[in-house]
Write a protein that holds these residues in place. Structure first.
Motif, PDB file in Angstrom:
ATOM      1  N   ALA A 311       0.834  -1.201   0.000  1.00  0.00           N
ATOM      2  CA  ALA A 311       0.000   0.000   0.000  1.00  0.00           C
ATOM      3  C   ALA A 311       0.875   1.260   0.000  1.00  0.00           C
ATOM      4  N   LYS A 312       1.932   1.224   0.799  1.00  0.00           N
ATOM      5  CA  LYS A 312       2.860   2.366   0.840  1.00  0.00           C
ATOM      6  C   LYS A 312       3.499   2.581  -0.521  1.00  0.00           C
ATOM      7  N   SER A 313       3.824   1.481  -1.207  1.00  0.00           N
ATOM      8  CA  SER A 313       4.451   1.575  -2.528  1.00  0.00           C
ATOM      9  C   SER A 313       3.504   2.204  -3.544  1.00  0.00           C
ATOM     10  N   ILE A 314       2.224   1.805  -3.520  1.00  0.00           N
ATOM     11  CA  ILE A 314       1.243   2.348  -4.460  1.00  0.00           C
ATOM     12  C   ILE A 314       1.047   3.842  -4.237  1.00  0.00           C
ATOM     13  N   ILE A 315       0.896   4.245  -2.967  1.00  0.00           N
ATOM     14  CA  ILE A 315       0.687   5.660  -2.653  1.00  0.00           C
ATOM     15  C   ILE A 315       1.934   6.475  -2.983  1.00  0.00           C
ATOM     16  N   ASP A 316       3.109   5.924  -2.673  1.00  0.00           N
ATOM     17  CA  ASP A 316       4.359   6.634  -2.943  1.00  0.00           C
ATOM     18  C   ASP A 316       4.533   6.883  -4.439  1.00  0.00           C
ATOM     19  N   ARG A 317       4.203   5.853  -5.225  1.00  0.00           N
ATOM     20  CA  ARG A 317       4.333   6.008  -6.664  1.00  0.00           C
ATOM     21  C   ARG A 317       3.334   7.031  -7.199  1.00  0.00           C
ATOM     22  N   ALA A 318       2.113   7.034  -6.652  1.00  0.00           N
ATOM     23  CA  ALA A 318       1.119   8.026  -7.054  1.00  0.00           C
ATOM     24  C   ALA A 318       1.604   9.436  -6.747  1.00  0.00           C
ATOM     25  N   CYS A 319       2.207   9.623  -5.585  1.00  0.00           N
ATOM     26  CA  CYS A 319       2.751  10.939  -5.216  1.00  0.00           C
ATOM     27  C   CYS A 319       3.830  11.379  -6.199  1.00  0.00           C
ATOM     28  N   SER A 320       4.633  10.419  -6.664  1.00  0.00           N
ATOM     29  CA  SER A 320       5.673  10.742  -7.650  1.00  0.00           C
ATOM     30  C   SER A 320       5.054  11.227  -8.956  1.00  0.00           C
ATOM     31  N   TYR A 321       4.022  10.541  -9.430  1.00  0.00           N
ATOM     32  CA  TYR A 321       3.373  10.949 -10.682  1.00  0.00           C
ATOM     33  C   TYR A 321       2.669  12.297 -10.535  1.00  0.00           C
ATOM     34  N   ASN A 327       5.246  19.463 -11.906  1.00  0.00           N
ATOM     35  CA  ASN A 327       6.446  19.964 -12.557  1.00  0.00           C
ATOM     36  C   ASN A 327       6.168  20.326 -14.017  1.00  0.00           C
ATOM     37  N   ASN A 328       5.399  19.472 -14.715  1.00  0.00           N
ATOM     38  CA  ASN A 328       5.064  19.748 -16.114  1.00  0.00           C
ATOM     39  C   ASN A 328       4.220  21.014 -16.248  1.00  0.00           C
ATOM     40  N   ASN A 356       4.276  17.477  -1.857  1.00  0.00           N
ATOM     41  CA  ASN A 356       5.195  18.625  -1.793  1.00  0.00           C
ATOM     42  C   ASN A 356       6.630  18.156  -1.617  1.00  0.00           C
ATOM     43  N   LEU A 357       6.823  17.126  -0.791  1.00  0.00           N
ATOM     44  CA  LEU A 357       8.163  16.578  -0.565  1.00  0.00           C
ATOM     45  C   LEU A 357       8.694  15.926  -1.845  1.00  0.00           C
ATOM     46  N   LYS A 358       7.837  15.176  -2.515  1.00  0.00           N
ATOM     47  CA  LYS A 358       8.237  14.527  -3.762  1.00  0.00           C
ATOM     48  C   LYS A 358       8.599  15.553  -4.833  1.00  0.00           C
ATOM     49  N   LEU A 359       7.887  16.666  -4.814  1.00  0.00           N
ATOM     50  CA  LEU A 359       8.092  17.682  -5.834  1.00  0.00           C
ATOM     51  C   LEU A 359       9.528  18.185  -5.851  1.00  0.00           C
ATOM     52  N   GLN A 360      10.171  18.185  -4.688  1.00  0.00           N
ATOM     53  CA  GLN A 360      11.551  18.670  -4.605  1.00  0.00           C
ATOM     54  C   GLN A 360      12.501  17.808  -5.435  1.00  0.00           C
ATOM     55  N   ILE A 363      11.297  19.097  -9.454  1.00  0.00           N
ATOM     56  CA  ILE A 363      11.232  20.474  -9.922  1.00  0.00           C
ATOM     57  C   ILE A 363      12.622  20.971 -10.320  1.00  0.00           C
ATOM     58  N   GLY A 364      12.689  21.667 -11.450  1.00  0.00           N
ATOM     59  CA  GLY A 364      13.975  22.174 -11.918  1.00  0.00           C
ATOM     60  C   GLY A 364      14.479  23.327 -11.069  1.00  0.00           C
ATOM     61  N   GLU A 365      15.767  23.504 -11.071  1.00  0.00           N
ATOM     62  CA  GLU A 365      16.399  24.546 -10.238  1.00  0.00           C
ATOM     63  C   GLU A 365      15.856  25.934 -10.560  1.00  0.00           C
ATOM     64  N   HIS A 366      15.648  26.206 -11.852  1.00  0.00           N
ATOM     65  CA  HIS A 366      15.206  27.543 -12.255  1.00  0.00           C
ATOM     66  C   HIS A 366      13.759  27.818 -11.834  1.00  0.00           C
ATOM     67  N   PHE A 367      12.973  26.756 -11.619  1.00  0.00           N
ATOM     68  CA  PHE A 367      11.572  26.932 -11.240  1.00  0.00           C
ATOM     69  C   PHE A 367      11.344  26.840  -9.739  1.00  0.00           C
ATOM     70  N   SER A 368      12.333  26.349  -9.035  1.00  0.00           N
ATOM     71  CA  SER A 368      12.205  26.222  -7.584  1.00  0.00           C
ATOM     72  C   SER A 368      12.012  27.603  -6.946  1.00  0.00           C
ATOM     73  N   GLY A 369      10.987  27.742  -6.123  1.00  0.00           N
ATOM     74  CA  GLY A 369      10.708  29.017  -5.470  1.00  0.00           C
ATOM     75  C   GLY A 369       9.953  30.009  -6.333  1.00  0.00           C
ATOM     76  N   SER A 370       9.577  29.602  -7.566  1.00  0.00           N
ATOM     77  CA  SER A 370       8.886  30.534  -8.464  1.00  0.00           C
ATOM     78  C   SER A 370       7.379  30.549  -8.248  1.00  0.00           C
ATOM     79  N   PHE A 371       6.878  29.638  -7.406  1.00  0.00           N
ATOM     80  CA  PHE A 371       5.440  29.548  -7.178  1.00  0.00           C
ATOM     81  C   PHE A 371       5.179  29.085  -5.749  1.00  0.00           C
ATOM     82  N   GLU A 372       3.954  29.304  -5.298  1.00  0.00           N
ATOM     83  CA  GLU A 372       3.515  28.772  -4.016  1.00  0.00           C
ATOM     84  C   GLU A 372       2.435  27.728  -4.272  1.00  0.00           C
ATOM     85  N   MET A 373       2.405  26.700  -3.420  1.00  0.00           N
ATOM     86  CA  MET A 373       1.412  25.642  -3.585  1.00  0.00           C
ATOM     87  C   MET A 373       0.487  25.634  -2.382  1.00  0.00           C
ATOM     88  N   PHE A 374      -0.816  25.494  -2.646  1.00  0.00           N
ATOM     89  CA  PHE A 374      -1.830  25.568  -1.600  1.00  0.00           C
ATOM     90  C   PHE A 374      -2.786  24.383  -1.685  1.00  0.00           C
TER      91      PHE A 374
END
Length: 404
Positions: A311-321, A327-328, A356-360, A363-374
């Protein structure tokens, strides 16, 4: 003459700027009233003269009024402005597979009263649905003592491909509708203008209305909010300067059908490897049921919390996608803010942080910090509030609101 803009283009650009300024000033007052003209100019980045002209226009339309309050602080005192909340009302409607929700919304975007009714939707029951909406609106208006003359229109958000200009549901798999002139039929019964749009688009409009000026500096050229929803489907919507970005056929944001693996799972659209085949409720449950019988997303979350590795693997993979999806969106549109919503995010308190943790990682270096997520701020009310906002925008754009 070479180098000179054609007159019709120049007038078109002037009209677009006038509408943009009017909506920007109105949003400033809506979010921060009471507020002075000086503060509106500071928040919006507009000149004092332009703000003055737009405020006069909004007062003439009956949407804004001067108050008895005077701004404090050092310097010249200024008369404050506030919304004329008694002037108009709108109706916000959400139509889903088997639930219809209706709200009466005031000028500030606040729901005064709401109600809902369970009703199975299909084209044969369309009249029953319209009957239910008309009855709910009439009952709530009578209960609140609001005369019909106060309503400037009704907005409807529902799932599917919508021709918003014609008010036609081109296709909705959830509702079983195809080429249904829903706005026209509802308008005839409600006896008020009706605007119709995709539920995610109006949801994004509702959410963005309560964030824009708090997080976007006045000097920013574009105010762009992207909403990403993960649940029974995967979709996105984009709001640019408080307007829905639609694309050429009002289907912009269908990111669930972007292909990430041409040899992947077969999607309901007939193609293979669509993004939504990896992270929707159905996709996750199909994967989980290869290990153990799981009937709901909540049950899958429970197995994860109990420490089940699969179950952890399925959720973790979903978070990655989901992180890849975000990022896209960021790389494509460079938004100021992203709102995450949908059952996957809202039914488990830890999923927003996990994504949010997975996003790190993605996310590309140039886009990091360019937006806020809510997270979603309005929750289950966002479609109704956004639909009501769409009506108000249309009326303000064309100057159709008049002082009562």
């Amino acid at each position: 003459m070479e180098g000179k803009m054609p007159v019709f283009l120049e007038k078109h650009d002037q009209e677009l700027m006038r509408k943009k300024n009017r909506m920007l000033v109105f949003n400033s007052i809506q979010q921060h009233h009471p507020i002075s003209r000086t503060d509106i100019a500071r928040l919006s980045g507009m000149s004092a003269a332009t703000v003055g002209r737009v405020v006069a226009d909004l007062i003439e339309l009956g949407l804004v009024k001067e108050t008895d309050q005077i701004s404090g602080g050092v310097g010249r005192k200024a008369t404050m402005l506030e919304l004329n909340l008694e002037s108009i009302m709108t109706v916000g409607i959400e139509v889903d597979r088997n639930l219809t929700k209706v709200a009466l919304v005031d000028l500030s975007g606040r729901i005064i009263v709401e109600n809902q009714q369970l009703i199975d939707q299909n084209e044969k029951q369309l009249d029953n649905l319209i009957d239910a909406i008309v009855r709910l609106v009439a009952e709530m208006a009578a209960e609140q003592g609001i005369p019909h003359s106060k309503f400037i229109g009704a907005g409807v958000g529902l799932p599917g491909i919508i021709d918003s200009e014609q008010g036609v549901v081109v296709f909705s798999a959830q509702l079983g509708w195809r080429n249904v002139p829903f706005a026209e039929r509802l308008e005839a019964r409600l006896n008020m203008p009706v605007v119709l749009d995709n539920d995610l688009k109006v949801k994004a409009l509702g959410e963005s209305s309560f964030r824009s000026l708090d997080v976007i500096p006045a000097e920013t050229v574009e105010n762009i909010t992207a909403l990403v929803s993960i649940g029974s489907g995967l979709g996105a919507a984009l709001i640019m300067n408080q307007k829905i970005y639609r694309g050429s056929r009002n289907i912009a944001g269908e990111i669930g059908h972007s292909i990430i693996d041409p040899n992947g799972k077969l999607c309901e659209c007939g193609k293979r490897g669509c993004l939504q085949t990896y992270i929707t409720d159905l996709a996750l449950l199909q994967e989980a049921n290869q290990i153990r019988e799981v009937s709901s997303l909540q049950e899958l979350f429970r197995y994860m919390e109990q420490g089940e590795p699969w179950a952890k693997s399925i959720i973790d993979r979903a978070c990655s996608y989901i992180a890849i999806t975000i990022n896209n969106v960021v790389c494509t549109y460079n938004p100021n803010s992203i709102i995450l919503t949908g059952k996957f995010i809202e039914e488990h308190p830890g999923m927003f942080e996990a994504v949010n943790l997975k996003l790190q990682e993605f996310i590309g270096e140039h886009f990091s910090g360019s937006f806020e997520m809510f997270r979603s701020k309005l929750g289950e009310r966002s479609v109704m509030i956004g639909a009501a906002k769409l009506v108000l925008q249309q009326q303000i754009d064309y100057g159709l609101v008049h002082k009562s």
